[in-house]
Every structure is written in C-alpha cells, then in structure tokens.
Write a protein that holds these residues in place. Structure first.
Motif, PDB file in Angstrom:
ATOM      1  N   VAL A 162     157.875   4.912  53.225  1.00 51.95           N
ATOM      2  CA  VAL A 162     158.994   5.498  52.814  1.00 51.95           C
ATOM      3  C   VAL A 162     159.705   6.445  53.948  1.00 51.95           C
ATOM      4  N   LEU A 163     158.795   7.611  54.190  1.00 49.02           N
ATOM      5  CA  LEU A 163     158.938   8.589  54.960  1.00 49.02           C
ATOM      6  C   LEU A 163     159.165   7.951  56.582  1.00 49.02           C
ATOM      7  N   SER A 164     157.721   7.416  56.881  1.00 51.57           N
ATOM      8  CA  SER A 164     157.500   6.993  58.282  1.00 51.57           C
ATOM      9  C   SER A 164     157.292   5.693  58.457  1.00 51.57           C
ATOM     10  N   PRO A 165     157.894   4.460  58.236  1.00 54.24           N
ATOM     11  CA  PRO A 165     157.479   3.185  58.011  1.00 54.24           C
ATOM     12  C   PRO A 165     156.915   2.789  59.163  1.00 54.24           C
ATOM     13  N   LYS A 166     156.923   3.236  60.235  1.00 55.26           N
ATOM     14  CA  LYS A 166     156.102   2.884  61.438  1.00 55.26           C
ATOM     15  C   LYS A 166     155.059   3.197  61.867  1.00 55.26           C
ATOM     16  N   LYS A 167     154.484   4.298  60.952  1.00 53.06           N
ATOM     17  CA  LYS A 167     153.178   5.116  61.241  1.00 53.06           C
ATOM     18  C   LYS A 167     152.183   4.242  60.198  1.00 53.06           C
ATOM     19  N   SER A 168     150.664   4.338  60.719  1.00 50.50           N
ATOM     20  CA  SER A 168     149.831   3.433  60.324  1.00 50.50           C
ATOM     21  C   SER A 168     148.736   4.298  59.546  1.00 50.50           C
ATOM     22  N   VAL A 169     147.699   3.800  58.860  1.00 50.46           N
ATOM     23  CA  VAL A 169     146.541   4.940  58.782  1.00 50.46           C
ATOM     24  C   VAL A 169     145.792   4.532  59.984  1.00 50.46           C
ATOM     25  N   GLU A 170     145.652   3.617  60.658  1.00 47.64           N
ATOM     26  CA  GLU A 170     144.865   3.156  61.721  1.00 47.64           C
ATOM     27  C   GLU A 170     145.504   4.040  62.878  1.00 47.64           C
ATOM     28  N   GLY A 171     146.744   4.172  63.085  1.00 50.16           N
ATOM     29  CA  GLY A 171     147.329   5.237  63.892  1.00 50.16           C
ATOM     30  C   GLY A 171     146.778   6.323  63.804  1.00 50.16           C
ATOM     31  N   SER A 172     147.050   6.658  62.734  1.00 45.00           N
ATOM     32  CA  SER A 172     146.667   8.480  62.417  1.00 45.00           C
ATOM     33  C   SER A 172     144.980   8.557  62.685  1.00 45.00           C
ATOM     34  N   GLY A 218     152.748  18.340  60.266  1.00 47.65           N
ATOM     35  CA  GLY A 218     154.132  18.894  60.821  1.00 47.65           C
ATOM     36  C   GLY A 218     154.948  17.929  61.298  1.00 47.65           C
ATOM     37  N   ASP A 219     154.750  16.771  61.789  1.00 50.65           N
ATOM     38  CA  ASP A 219     155.742  15.781  62.278  1.00 50.65           C
ATOM     39  C   ASP A 219     156.252  15.285  61.045  1.00 50.65           C
ATOM     40  N   ALA A 220     155.544  14.800  59.939  1.00 47.39           N
ATOM     41  CA  ALA A 220     155.768  14.395  58.764  1.00 47.39           C
ATOM     42  C   ALA A 220     156.828  15.249  58.204  1.00 47.39           C
ATOM     43  N   LEU A 221     156.695  16.494  58.165  1.00 48.59           N
ATOM     44  CA  LEU A 221     157.628  17.566  57.685  1.00 48.59           C
ATOM     45  C   LEU A 221     159.019  17.616  58.370  1.00 48.59           C
ATOM     46  N   ALA A 222     158.973  17.440  59.596  1.00 50.81           N
ATOM     47  CA  ALA A 222     160.100  17.548  60.146  1.00 50.81           C
ATOM     48  C   ALA A 222     161.071  16.246  59.915  1.00 50.81           C
ATOM     49  N   SER A 223     160.313  15.104  59.919  1.00 52.72           N
ATOM     50  CA  SER A 223     160.853  13.809  59.529  1.00 52.72           C
ATOM     51  C   SER A 223     161.803  13.926  57.862  1.00 52.72           C
TER      52      SER A 223
END
Length: 266
Positions: A162-172, A218-223
């Motif tokens: 919902v918050l960051s649909p383009k971000k993945s667990v693998e990417g993290s 921090g990136d997720a908070l700003a989003s």
C-alpha cells in the motif's frame, strides 16, 4: 528527466563529498541549511508553514546547531525541554488559536529533521570521523542504489504494497547486503588510516548494514507522510528529485543510526 535527475544527483554528491571532506564549519552550515529547508517543507506539507508558531521551530533549530558547533552539548537536553515548555505555554496562553495537533507537529518536526540530521556533523567529529562519516552516504544512497538494482532484477514479494508498491523484500535485503559489502570494502581499503576504531572492516560493514535498515524506515516514513497529505513531492528545489526531504529522507534516519552503531561497535 533521467539526465536531469542524474546531473542534479552528481551535483549533490560533489557538494556532499566536499563538505564531508572539509568538515567543521562548512559541514555544519550545510547540515543546518538542509535541516531548515527540510523543516520548512515538512511544515508546508502539514499546512503549518504560515502559522506564527512555526518560526519557533526555525529559531530553536538555529540555537541547537549553535550549541553543537560551540561544543555546548551539556545544554542540549535543557534546550529541548525549554523549547517544549515554551510551545506548550504559547498553546495555553493563546488558546484556542492553535490546535493540539499543530503544537505536537511543530515539536515533532524539529525532533525529526534538524536534530536527527545533526548527527551527520556529530559523526564527523569522531576521532576517525573524516572516514566514518562516509558510512552515512554509503548506507543511505549506496543502500538505495543496491536495493533498486536487486529489486528490479529479483523483486517478487512486496514489502509494503500500500505504501510503497514498487519496493520488494528482495530489494530491501539487497540494499542491506550491498551497503554492508560496500562498507566492508571501504573499511578494508582505509583500515590503515583508522586510529581508534576497533576492527574497521567489521565496524564499517556492520554499521552500514544497520544504517541501511534504518534508512529504509526513514524513506518509508517520508512516503507515508506524503501519502497522508496527498502530495507527490515535498518541493521542487532539486531538479528530478523533488524537495530536500525527497532526497535526504533516508539520510535523516541513517545519520543517528551510524553515529550510535559506531559508538557501540567501534
């Protein structure tokens, strides 16, 4: 758009490298400037920028950076309490001019941006700070690059759909491992230059891994704040990137994470 983003990104990197290399006054001036602009963007996103009480946030931020620069750290905790008491007093004696949420967000903005970002300068003041400060860039911008690359190639499981649909667990995970690898290489190459850091390779790698995890928060908070207030970017100051908070959102969290990781590991 790609070339605009690339050029402005290179420009930001050059300015950051110069400030990190020189340290001292140029670095704290740059840190304070980024903090003030970021605080303004934060207040504007929350419709607080035109409130008179918002000026207290800017004034206190200036006082706070002066205390750090002149090594008056023993007064910082007192100054935070005094600032909180002052905005509470204004809230009470001007009631009902300001709402409780507005007072809370004025205080939150200062804690979130100027105080957290000041750890860029604080990390540079360590005995090996001329090298350790670079870990902040590695674990924020380096982590972002690795996360994007790994996520683009292998990303399948959404970490926050919902918050960051383009971000993945693998990417993290790729961002954390990439930051740790770059940090370890950095520590290995410069290991002979460290004078007071225990096991530079381990300290740099572990600190960057920790910093990467926190930077993603921090990136997720700003989003999340942008989505809550229906804005695409915090501003348009940096071509191709948006506002200061759009570019430095992860670094705001990374700086204190690296500072305390080094404190406990180094």
């Amino acid at each position: 758009m790609f070339f605009t983003r690339l050029i402005s990104g290179i420009g930001l990197l050059i300015v950051a490298i110069l400030a990190f290399y020189i340290g001292n006054l140029p670095l704290i001036i740059l840190s304070a400037l980024i903090s003030f602009i970021g605080l303004f963007e934060f207040y504007r996103a929350l419709d607080l920028d035109k409130k008179n009480i918002a000026y207290l946030g800017y004034v206190y931020s200036l006082i706070y950076y002066c205390l750090i620069y002149f090594k008056l750290n023993q007064y910082i905790f007192f100054s935070v309490i005094a600032f909180l008491m002052l905005i509470f007093a204004i809230y009470v004696f001007t009631f009902p001019k300001y709402k409780t949420e507005e007072i809370s967000l004025i205080f939150m903005g200062v804690m979130y941006i100027p105080i957290l970002f000041s750890y860029v300068y604080n990390t540079r003041t360590y005995e090996d700070g001329q090298y350790l400060a670079w870990l902040i860039l590695i674990s924020s911008w380096g982590s972002d690059t690795c996360a994007y690359a790994v996520g683009s190639l292998f990303g399948k499981h959404k970490i926050a759909p919902v918050l960051s649909p383009k971000k993945s667990v693998e990417g993290s995970i790729g961002g954390v491992l990439g930051a740790a690898l770059i940090g370890g290489i950095f520590g290995f190459i410069l290991s002979g230059h460290f004078t007071s850091t225990f096991s530079p390779i381990f300290t740099c790698a572990a600190s960057c891994a920790i910093g990467s995890v926190i930077s993603q928060v921090g990136d997720a908070l700003a989003s999340a704040i942008k989505r809550n207030h229906d804005i695409k970017d915090y501003g348009n100051l940096i071509p191709g990137h948006g506002g200061i908070l759009d570019r430095f959102d992860s670094m705001i969290f990374t700086a204190p994470a690296i500072f305390f990781a080094i404190y406990f590991l180094g």
